[in-house]
Scaffold this active site. Structure first.
Site, PDB file in Angstrom:
ATOM      1  N   LYS A   1      56.027 -52.907  15.682  1.00  0.00           N
ATOM      2  CA  LYS A   1      55.373 -51.779  15.008  1.00  0.00           C
ATOM      3  C   LYS A   1      54.950 -52.119  13.587  1.00  0.00           C
ATOM      4  O   LYS A   1      54.859 -51.254  12.725  1.00  0.00           O
ATOM      5  CB  LYS A   1      56.278 -50.535  15.011  1.00  0.00           C
ATOM      6  CG  LYS A   1      56.759 -50.089  16.374  1.00  0.00           C
ATOM      7  CD  LYS A   1      55.633 -50.025  17.402  1.00  0.00           C
ATOM      8  CE  LYS A   1      54.543 -49.027  17.058  1.00  0.00           C
ATOM      9  NZ  LYS A   1      53.420 -49.063  18.046  1.00  0.00           N
ATOM     10  N   GLY A   2      54.688 -53.398  13.370  1.00  0.00           N
ATOM     11  CA  GLY A   2      54.207 -53.814  12.051  1.00  0.00           C
ATOM     12  C   GLY A   2      52.703 -53.986  12.005  1.00  0.00           C
ATOM     13  O   GLY A   2      52.128 -54.160  10.933  1.00  0.00           O
TER      14      GLY A   2
ATOM     15  N   THR B   1      51.122 -55.980  14.827  1.00  0.00           N
ATOM     16  CA  THR B   1      50.879 -57.276  15.469  1.00  0.00           C
ATOM     17  C   THR B   1      49.658 -57.258  16.373  1.00  0.00           C
ATOM     18  O   THR B   1      48.898 -58.221  16.421  1.00  0.00           O
ATOM     19  CB  THR B   1      52.114 -57.732  16.280  1.00  0.00           C
ATOM     20  OG1 THR B   1      52.443 -56.717  17.241  1.00  0.00           O
ATOM     21  CG2 THR B   1      53.302 -57.975  15.365  1.00  0.00           C
ATOM     22  N   ARG B   2      49.452 -56.163  17.108  1.00  0.00           N
ATOM     23  CA  ARG B   2      48.294 -56.088  17.997  1.00  0.00           C
ATOM     24  C   ARG B   2      47.003 -56.063  17.201  1.00  0.00           C
ATOM     25  O   ARG B   2      46.039 -56.757  17.542  1.00  0.00           O
ATOM     26  CB  ARG B   2      48.410 -54.852  18.901  1.00  0.00           C
ATOM     27  CG  ARG B   2      47.162 -54.559  19.753  1.00  0.00           C
ATOM     28  CD  ARG B   2      46.688 -55.729  20.569  1.00  0.00           C
ATOM     29  NE  ARG B   2      47.678 -56.221  21.512  1.00  0.00           N
ATOM     30  CZ  ARG B   2      47.484 -57.237  22.345  1.00  0.00           C
ATOM     31  NH1 ARG B   2      46.340 -57.915  22.317  1.00  0.00           N
ATOM     32  NH2 ARG B   2      48.430 -57.635  23.170  1.00  0.00           N
TER      33      ARG B   2
ATOM     34  N   TYR C   1      40.412 -48.527  11.008  1.00  0.00           N
ATOM     35  CA  TYR C   1      39.327 -49.484  11.194  1.00  0.00           C
ATOM     36  C   TYR C   1      39.252 -49.972  12.639  1.00  0.00           C
ATOM     37  O   TYR C   1      40.268 -50.178  13.293  1.00  0.00           O
ATOM     38  CB  TYR C   1      39.501 -50.688  10.266  1.00  0.00           C
ATOM     39  CG  TYR C   1      38.996 -50.440   8.862  1.00  0.00           C
ATOM     40  CD1 TYR C   1      37.682 -50.749   8.518  1.00  0.00           C
ATOM     41  CD2 TYR C   1      39.827 -49.885   7.898  1.00  0.00           C
ATOM     42  CE1 TYR C   1      37.211 -50.522   7.236  1.00  0.00           C
ATOM     43  CE2 TYR C   1      39.370 -49.653   6.614  1.00  0.00           C
ATOM     44  CZ  TYR C   1      38.048 -49.968   6.286  1.00  0.00           C
ATOM     45  OH  TYR C   1      37.588 -49.732   5.015  1.00  0.00           O
TER      46      TYR C   1
ATOM     47  N   GLY D   1      48.199 -46.019  16.132  1.00  0.00           N
ATOM     48  CA  GLY D   1      47.809 -45.063  15.098  1.00  0.00           C
ATOM     49  C   GLY D   1      48.224 -43.631  15.366  1.00  0.00           C
ATOM     50  O   GLY D   1      47.654 -42.705  14.804  1.00  0.00           O
ATOM     51  N   ARG D   2      49.221 -43.443  16.226  1.00  0.00           N
ATOM     52  CA  ARG D   2      49.679 -42.087  16.517  1.00  0.00           C
ATOM     53  C   ARG D   2      50.356 -41.462  15.299  1.00  0.00           C
ATOM     54  O   ARG D   2      50.972 -42.162  14.495  1.00  0.00           O
ATOM     55  CB  ARG D   2      50.684 -42.112  17.675  1.00  0.00           C
ATOM     56  CG  ARG D   2      50.056 -42.316  19.039  1.00  0.00           C
ATOM     57  CD  ARG D   2      51.131 -42.563  20.066  1.00  0.00           C
ATOM     58  NE  ARG D   2      50.598 -42.567  21.416  1.00  0.00           N
ATOM     59  CZ  ARG D   2      51.196 -43.139  22.446  1.00  0.00           C
ATOM     60  NH1 ARG D   2      52.341 -43.777  22.260  1.00  0.00           N
ATOM     61  NH2 ARG D   2      50.664 -43.094  23.650  1.00  0.00           N
TER      62      ARG D   2
ATOM     63  N   HIS E   1      53.060 -39.716  13.084  1.00  0.00           N
ATOM     64  CA  HIS E   1      54.520 -39.770  13.076  1.00  0.00           C
ATOM     65  C   HIS E   1      55.104 -38.360  13.119  1.00  0.00           C
ATOM     66  O   HIS E   1      54.442 -37.390  12.734  1.00  0.00           O
ATOM     67  CB  HIS E   1      55.010 -40.471  11.812  1.00  0.00           C
ATOM     68  CG  HIS E   1      54.687 -41.934  11.785  1.00  0.00           C
ATOM     69  ND1 HIS E   1      54.818 -42.704  10.654  1.00  0.00           N
ATOM     70  CD2 HIS E   1      54.244 -42.778  12.760  1.00  0.00           C
ATOM     71  CE1 HIS E   1      54.467 -43.945  10.918  1.00  0.00           C
ATOM     72  NE2 HIS E   1      54.121 -44.014  12.189  1.00  0.00           N
TER      73      HIS E   1
END
Length: 307
Positions: free
Chosen positions: A64-65, A67-68, A255, A271-272, A274
């Site tokens: 969750k940093g 990476t994708r 982006y 980008g959901r 929180h």
């Protein structure tokens, strides 16, 4: 005597085998470690001359940093061949037991001049992984993308929460994970993943800091092009990715990428929003990470704009 002279002439005239470039030698050495090199390469070669190569770069985390997003942006470069899926070779015993030959088979087909990249975010926080990666290739270049530790915890929870919702399974609120007996629950795994200095120390036991490039995940979200430029330089890639490859999608709020006239955005799971967290609890979270963050800054010799 004539035979001796003829042998000497043939020896001098014999062409010397000179490697075309050092990187190819390194790849062959890596492939030898895969065990059945001959069979692996023969089976993994394509008619057009491309072949599977062990990765020269790994995105090791963090979960969750971002990476994708980093992998997708890096894939814009023509000299990068990226594995589509998270391989989990070094952290899953079942996969690791198959050996490097199996790992090689999971890589994309690429040309000799291309850089093969794999990403598995769990590598960063897995204690056994650094030594295993080092055993494969001590000179490999590693990419680590990090976000504000508190934000990363919330993203971590959000992902698991939505996974349960999609399966129509109930899932506790984030407060139930973060608080135990009126105090911050330090046993919550998502908190541990955000203790960057602990995991970084493990990697620095095997790799010098110059082999690990830290991408600022928060900046990558706000303004991706400068961060990707730094990655290109670290990987010694020619500057091929441009500002025109990025455009802000107002609907999604982040982006997206533009590649050869084709627009593409990350999956909707990225980008959901929180969950809403009580400000007092959020402050506790920030306070908890204050000292660990300082230790991490000292460890890597740079600071980040985190709470």
């Amino acid at each position: 005597m004539a035979a001796l002279l003829l042998g000497a002439v043939l020896l001098v005239a014999q062409p010397q085998l000179v490697p075309s470039r050092p990187a190819e030698l390194g790849q062959q050495e890596l492939l030898r470690k895969a065990g059945t090199l001959q069979d692996d390469v023969r089976d993994g070669a394509a008619p057009n001359g491309s072949a599977q190569q062990l990765p020269q770069t790994i995105i090791i985390g963090v979960r969750k940093g971002g990476t994708r997003a980093l992998l997708e942006m890096l894939s814009l470069h023509p000299d990068v061949a990226a594995a589509e899926n998270e391989v989990h070779f070094f952290d899953w015993e079942e996969h690791y037991s198959h050996g490097l030959g199996w790992y090689l088979s999971q890589m994309p087909f690429s040309w000799p001049h291309q850089l093969t990249v794999e990403k598995t975010p769990a590598y960063f926080t897995s204690p056994k992984v650094p030594e295993r990666v080092y055993s494969m290739n001590p000179s490999i270049r590693l990419l680590l993308i990090l976000r504000d530790p508190s934000e990363r915890v919330l993203s971590d929870y959000t992902q698991v929460f939505y996974n349960h919702m999609q399966k129509h399974k109930p899932y506790p609120s984030i407060e139930e994970f973060l608080v135990r007996d009126g105090r911050l629950n330090v046993d919550y795994k998502a908190l541990n993943r955000s203790l960057y200095h602990v995991h970084m120390q493990n990697w620095l036991r095997f790799f010098p800091l110059r082999h690990i490039h830290i991408v600022d995940g928060d900046r990558l979200i706000r303004d991706p092009f400068p961060e990707i430029q730094k990655v290109e330089r670290f990987l010694k890639l020619s500057p091929q990715i441009n500002a025109s490859n990025f455009y802000f999608n107002k609907t999604k709020g982040f982006y997206c990428l533009r590649d050869s006239g084709r627009d593409r955005c990350l999956h909707e799971s990225k980008g959901r929003a929180h969950p809403q967290v009580d400000p007092k609890l959020l402050n506790k979270l920030h306070e908890y990470f204050h000292e660990p963050n300082k230790k991490f800054f000292e460890l890597v010799g740079r600071t980040f704009d985190w709470h």
